[in-house]
Design a protein around this motif. Structure first.
Motif, PDB file in Angstrom:
ATOM      1  N   THR A 357      27.976  40.872  44.852  1.00  0.00           N
ATOM      2  CA  THR A 357      28.821  40.625  43.673  1.00  0.00           C
ATOM      3  C   THR A 357      30.315  40.973  43.830  1.00  0.00           C
ATOM      4  O   THR A 357      31.003  40.140  43.312  1.00  0.00           O
ATOM      5  N   GLU A 358      30.551  41.760  44.693  1.00  0.00           N
ATOM      6  CA  GLU A 358      32.018  42.209  44.777  1.00  0.00           C
ATOM      7  C   GLU A 358      32.771  41.230  45.381  1.00  0.00           C
ATOM      8  O   GLU A 358      33.675  40.719  45.264  1.00  0.00           O
ATOM      9  N   ALA A 359      32.265  40.748  46.666  1.00  0.00           N
ATOM     10  CA  ALA A 359      32.614  39.672  47.479  1.00  0.00           C
ATOM     11  C   ALA A 359      32.616  38.238  46.682  1.00  0.00           C
ATOM     12  O   ALA A 359      33.690  37.315  46.570  1.00  0.00           O
ATOM     13  N   MET A 360      31.620  37.984  45.896  1.00  0.00           N
ATOM     14  CA  MET A 360      31.772  36.668  44.888  1.00  0.00           C
ATOM     15  C   MET A 360      32.675  36.914  43.711  1.00  0.00           C
ATOM     16  O   MET A 360      33.446  35.727  43.648  1.00  0.00           O
ATOM     17  N   ARG A 361      32.653  38.001  43.359  1.00  0.00           N
ATOM     18  CA  ARG A 361      34.159  38.262  42.481  1.00  0.00           C
ATOM     19  C   ARG A 361      35.674  37.631  42.969  1.00  0.00           C
ATOM     20  O   ARG A 361      36.373  36.845  42.278  1.00  0.00           O
ATOM     21  N   ALA A 362      35.454  38.277  44.297  1.00  0.00           N
ATOM     22  CA  ALA A 362      36.895  37.902  44.926  1.00  0.00           C
ATOM     23  C   ALA A 362      36.915  36.425  45.196  1.00  0.00           C
ATOM     24  O   ALA A 362      38.095  35.935  44.883  1.00  0.00           O
ATOM     25  N   LEU A 363      35.810  35.765  45.583  1.00  0.00           N
ATOM     26  CA  LEU A 363      35.896  34.490  46.011  1.00  0.00           C
ATOM     27  C   LEU A 363      36.097  33.758  44.692  1.00  0.00           C
ATOM     28  O   LEU A 363      37.050  32.526  44.562  1.00  0.00           O
ATOM     29  N   CYS A 364      35.479  33.740  43.501  1.00  0.00           N
ATOM     30  CA  CYS A 364      35.796  33.198  42.467  1.00  0.00           C
ATOM     31  C   CYS A 364      37.361  33.325  41.789  1.00  0.00           C
ATOM     32  O   CYS A 364      37.793  32.290  41.236  1.00  0.00           O
ATOM     33  N   LEU A 365      37.666  34.441  41.835  1.00  0.00           N
ATOM     34  CA  LEU A 365      39.163  34.640  41.345  1.00  0.00           C
ATOM     35  C   LEU A 365      40.167  34.103  42.354  1.00  0.00           C
ATOM     36  O   LEU A 365      41.147  33.621  41.850  1.00  0.00           O
ATOM     37  N   TRP A 366      39.857  34.243  43.835  1.00  0.00           N
ATOM     38  CA  TRP A 366      40.723  33.509  44.562  1.00  0.00           C
ATOM     39  C   TRP A 366      40.533  32.001  44.269  1.00  0.00           C
ATOM     40  O   TRP A 366      41.627  30.969  44.287  1.00  0.00           O
ATOM     41  N   GLY A 367      39.267  31.378  43.921  1.00  0.00           N
ATOM     42  CA  GLY A 367      39.352  29.890  43.530  1.00  0.00           C
ATOM     43  C   GLY A 367      40.063  29.568  42.399  1.00  0.00           C
ATOM     44  O   GLY A 367      40.675  28.610  42.237  1.00  0.00           O
ATOM     45  N   ALA A 368      40.131  30.664  41.566  1.00  0.00           N
ATOM     46  CA  ALA A 368      40.986  30.275  40.348  1.00  0.00           C
ATOM     47  C   ALA A 368      42.328  30.184  40.562  1.00  0.00           C
ATOM     48  O   ALA A 368      43.045  29.548  40.054  1.00  0.00           O
ATOM     49  N   LEU A 369      42.796  31.044  41.443  1.00  0.00           N
ATOM     50  CA  LEU A 369      44.105  31.126  41.855  1.00  0.00           C
ATOM     51  C   LEU A 369      44.555  29.670  42.361  1.00  0.00           C
ATOM     52  O   LEU A 369      45.369  29.190  42.399  1.00  0.00           O
ATOM     53  N   LEU A 370      43.578  29.390  43.250  1.00  0.00           N
ATOM     54  CA  LEU A 370      43.697  27.707  43.941  1.00  0.00           C
ATOM     55  C   LEU A 370      43.861  26.543  42.806  1.00  0.00           C
ATOM     56  O   LEU A 370      44.917  25.874  43.215  1.00  0.00           O
ATOM     57  N   VAL A 371      43.189  26.785  41.817  1.00  0.00           N
ATOM     58  CA  VAL A 371      43.377  26.102  40.604  1.00  0.00           C
ATOM     59  C   VAL A 371      44.545  25.792  40.111  1.00  0.00           C
ATOM     60  O   VAL A 371      45.228  25.078  40.184  1.00  0.00           O
ATOM     61  N   ASP A 372      45.157  27.396  40.102  1.00  0.00           N
ATOM     62  CA  ASP A 372      46.769  27.418  39.361  1.00  0.00           C
ATOM     63  C   ASP A 372      47.540  26.802  40.406  1.00  0.00           C
ATOM     64  O   ASP A 372      48.697  25.906  40.219  1.00  0.00           O
ATOM     65  N   LEU A 373      47.389  26.952  41.655  1.00  0.00           N
ATOM     66  CA  LEU A 373      48.423  26.622  42.661  1.00  0.00           C
ATOM     67  C   LEU A 373      48.293  25.056  42.703  1.00  0.00           C
ATOM     68  O   LEU A 373      49.311  24.466  43.304  1.00  0.00           O
ATOM     69  N   SER A 374      47.149  24.335  42.505  1.00  0.00           N
ATOM     70  CA  SER A 374      46.841  22.853  42.557  1.00  0.00           C
ATOM     71  C   SER A 374      47.768  22.446  41.690  1.00  0.00           C
ATOM     72  O   SER A 374      48.063  21.212  41.876  1.00  0.00           O
ATOM     73  N   HIS A 375      48.355  23.043  40.773  1.00  0.00           N
ATOM     74  CA  HIS A 375      49.059  22.542  39.487  1.00  0.00           C
ATOM     75  C   HIS A 375      50.465  22.960  39.452  1.00  0.00           C
ATOM     76  O   HIS A 375      51.344  22.218  39.419  1.00  0.00           O
ATOM     77  N   LYS A 376      50.572  24.340  40.193  1.00  0.00           N
ATOM     78  CA  LYS A 376      51.829  24.935  39.994  1.00  0.00           C
ATOM     79  C   LYS A 376      52.710  25.217  41.184  1.00  0.00           C
ATOM     80  O   LYS A 376      53.730  25.783  41.226  1.00  0.00           O
ATOM     81  N   ALA A 377      52.016  24.987  42.325  1.00  0.00           N
ATOM     82  CA  ALA A 377      52.689  25.295  43.678  1.00  0.00           C
ATOM     83  C   ALA A 377      54.035  24.520  43.847  1.00  0.00           C
ATOM     84  O   ALA A 377      54.106  23.538  43.256  1.00  0.00           O
ATOM     85  N   PRO A 378      55.179  25.382  44.830  1.00  0.00           N
ATOM     86  CA  PRO A 378      56.346  24.651  44.524  1.00  0.00           C
ATOM     87  C   PRO A 378      56.189  23.358  45.034  1.00  0.00           C
ATOM     88  O   PRO A 378      57.504  22.406  44.714  1.00  0.00           O
ATOM     89  N   THR A 379      55.681  22.733  46.238  1.00  0.00           N
ATOM     90  CA  THR A 379      55.879  21.599  46.679  1.00  0.00           C
ATOM     91  C   THR A 379      54.515  20.743  46.597  1.00  0.00           C
ATOM     92  O   THR A 379      53.411  21.274  46.346  1.00  0.00           O
ATOM     93  N   GLU A 380      54.587  19.601  46.536  1.00  0.00           N
ATOM     94  CA  GLU A 380      53.254  18.668  46.454  1.00  0.00           C
ATOM     95  C   GLU A 380      52.357  18.911  47.475  1.00  0.00           C
ATOM     96  O   GLU A 380      51.348  18.588  47.151  1.00  0.00           O
ATOM     97  N   GLN A 381      52.847  19.009  48.924  1.00  0.00           N
ATOM     98  CA  GLN A 381      51.865  19.494  49.727  1.00  0.00           C
ATOM     99  C   GLN A 381      51.107  20.712  49.517  1.00  0.00           C
ATOM    100  O   GLN A 381      49.909  20.738  49.990  1.00  0.00           O
ATOM    101  N   GLU A 382      51.748  21.724  49.036  1.00  0.00           N
ATOM    102  CA  GLU A 382      51.096  22.954  48.866  1.00  0.00           C
ATOM    103  C   GLU A 382      49.963  22.704  47.537  1.00  0.00           C
ATOM    104  O   GLU A 382      48.920  23.179  47.585  1.00  0.00           O
TER     105      GLU A 382
END
Length: 601
Positions: A357-382
């Protein structure tokens, strides 16, 4: 009665220390996510879910939803008042865009709330969860007029949303749908057909329900290339935005399910209901996948959410229940028996639950951060890199996360012994509710094939190669450390198993596609093991640094390192066995004819 305490300390650790959300303050929407604001959101959301939603969970399971003769549906006692509090507190607006009334904060915090609500009361959480998915589809594909008409009230929680895909004769193979959309001549369409398994399809929590419906227009190709998406509100919307007359969509029945009884899973009948095209004609499946991918991440959360609440109750039971003596001698000689917590087999199940559960929580929240970065990261490549990585991880989060979440829930029931089989203790509900997560939003077999049949080979395998590089680099950086080095070396072995399995697919699946199908489930689990191992390596690194820097909260950080060691000892070896199963191929699996499976009289 079972209880739930939101794991706010662990969540703050992941968000603030492992993900270091404050370091992204230069990105849009992150500037307001200060450590103080993050802590306030996490703590208050945890309090609301623990005190308001969790006490309704067992009630919802026992009562279920009630369909009345007029087709209306009443949710269980307390749900309507709890939803009012949820809406008025703005929990559903946290990560929604400010242009439509949201707070515009990172998706990560929205995922935190999704976890807490789903753990406290999964059936309740599905109502706002479906709405968020429907909002995402309208945000991506809806016209400006549709967005202005529906999104403000959906995001505010005044209206809810659904997704309508499945029909009585087809599920995953959506090219077979029969629901028709006939042009009315005024820009609207008449939607006719029957949809089944529609979560939150009818209820009394909101004044309107906005259905997103897949249907085919006249002359459309008889395949997935002929599917269009339509917005079909329960009540038509007047020009001033108010609710108008009832649309021709009705709840024919409520499914009688194994679990999630507090959520109304409906058969919906469309009898010429008015709907409006969302996006382009015959491009509906792509639009719906936006909603489905969001839902799949949410279902992955449900997998460890039920494991979490089952784990919490199993720990409390194991510390209280007394049976037998510790194998090394009485732990509490003054008592007639020791708590079952001392027995290694009980500890094995509890440690498995904690490590997952603790590792899966970390994976899901990191996944959510990746969703954020897929829209808001500084460069198109990122942005593109983040999008590719979360695309690769989504079937793993959904498939592996819910497979293991169910396993943990059943093991936590096992800790209770006979009491785990008695409904009053609540463990049965956790097991039953966890089971659906392996099935809906694409069964886990579908997730495995999505991962292996589509995601691995996309763009020449760029995403999985990037994943291998990232894991490899973090392993290499940890190897010289006395504490992290042994963890990294074990994770390296699992990474090697995944790389070998990937190569075996490349060498064998083209000649016989059944080899891919036969090994996809095993591959998904290998990747899940590696992904959670990466999370434990990251968490152990942070925990070690905190112990060295300040020495505060010593027990918490020491437990992180010890649990990381347990994970590497007990989970990582499974990757090798799974690779050997995968490399056995499909020949023996597919050898028997149909008649061999049928029982002779």
């Amino acid at each position: 009665m079972p209880t739930y305490t939101a794991p706010t300390r662990d969540t703050r650790f992941i968000v603030n220390e492992v993900l270091d959300l404050a370091s992204y303050g230069n990105l849009p929407g992150f500037e307001s996510a200060t450590p103080d604001m993050i802590d306030t959101v996490i703590n208050e959301a945890g309090r609301f879910c623990s005190e308001v939603l969790a006490p309704l969970n067992q009630t919802g399971d026992l009562e279920g939803c009630t369909r009345h003769p007029d087709g209306s549906v009443t949710t269980p006692t307390g749900f309507k008042e709890a939803y009012r509090q949820y809406r008025e507190s703005g929990w559903g607006t946290i990560s929604q865009p400010e242009a439509f009334g949201g707070q515009g904060m990172p998706h990560v915090l929205g995922m935190v709330i999704e976890e807490f609500t789903g753990t406290a009361n999964q059936a309740f959480a599905m109502y706002p969860g479906l709405t968020a998915g429907a909002s995402a589809a309208l945000l991506a594909k809806g016209s400006p007029e549709q967005q202005a008409m529906y999104l403000p009230k959906m995001i505010a929680g005044e209206w809810s949303g659904t997704m309508n895909l499945t029909e009585p004769h087809c599920g995953t193979d959506l090219g077979m749908i029969r629901t028709k959309a006939e042009p009315n001549g005024d820009g609207s369409y008449a939607i006719t057909g029957t949809k089944i398994f529609i979560s939150a399809g009818e209820h009394d929590l909101t004044e309107n329900i906005v259905h997103l419906v897949l249907a085919k227009t006249p002359g459309a190709p008889d395949s997935t290339k002929g599917i269009s998406l339509f917005v079909v509100p329960k009540f038509l919307v007047n020009a001033d935005g108010s609710v108008g007359e009832r649309n021709a969509v009705s709840c024919g029945s409520i499914e009688h399910k194994m679990g999630i009884h507090g959520n109304a899973t409906c058969v919906l009948n469309y009898d010429g209901a008015k709907g409006w095209l969302v996006g382009e004609e015959n491009k509906g499946l792509a639009a719906m996948f936006i909603m489905m991918n969001a839902a799949r991440l949410g279902v992955g959360i449900q997998g460890y959410a039920q494991a979490e609440v089952a784990y919490q109750n199993a720990v409390a039971y194991a510390l209280d229940r007394r049976q037998g003596r510790a194998l090394t001698g009485p732990a509490e000689p003054e008592a007639k028996a020791d708590p079952i917590f001392v027995h290694p087999d009980v500890r094995r199940m509890l440690m498995d639950g904690k490590a997952f559960t603790e590792a899966m929580r970390a994976l899901c929240l990191w996944g959510a951060l990746l969703v954020d970065l897929s829209h808001k990261a500084p460069t198109e490549q990122e942005r593109a890199d983040a999008d590719a990585l979360i695309g690769l991880l989504t079937p793993v989060i959904k498939g592996y996360g819910t497979d293991k979440g169910y396993d943990v829930a059943t093991n936590m029931q096992q800790v209770f012994g006979g009491h785990g089989y008695v409904e009053e203790w609540g463990m049965s509900q956790f097991v039953r509710d966890a089971r659906i997560a392996m099935i809906y939003e694409g069964t886990n077999g579908v997730q495995a094939m999505d991962l292996c049949g589509r995601k691995l080979g996309q763009n020449g395998g760029a995403a999985v190669q990037a994943f291998f590089r990232m894991v490899g680099e973090e392993i290499a950086a940890a190897k010289g450390d006395a504490v992290l080095g042994p963890l990294a070396e074990k994770l390296e072995k699992a990474l090697g198993e995944q790389q070998a399995a990937t190569m075996w697919f490349m060498q064998n699946a083209m000649a016989n596609p059944n080899h891919l199908g036969a090994g996809a489930h095993h591959y998904m689990h290998i990747m899940g093991i590696v992904a959670l191992g990466l999370m434990w390596l990251r968490m152990a690194k942070v925990a070690q640094a905190r112990l060295a820097e300040v020495g505060e909260d010593k027990a918490f950080y020491e437990a992180k390192i010890a649990t990381a060691q347990y994970y590497m000892d007990r989970f990582i070896p499974d990757a090798g066995a799974l690779r050997r199963k995968l490399e056995a191929g499909a020949d023996s699996m597919m050898a028997l004819g149909e008649e061999a499976f049928q029982t002779a009289a």
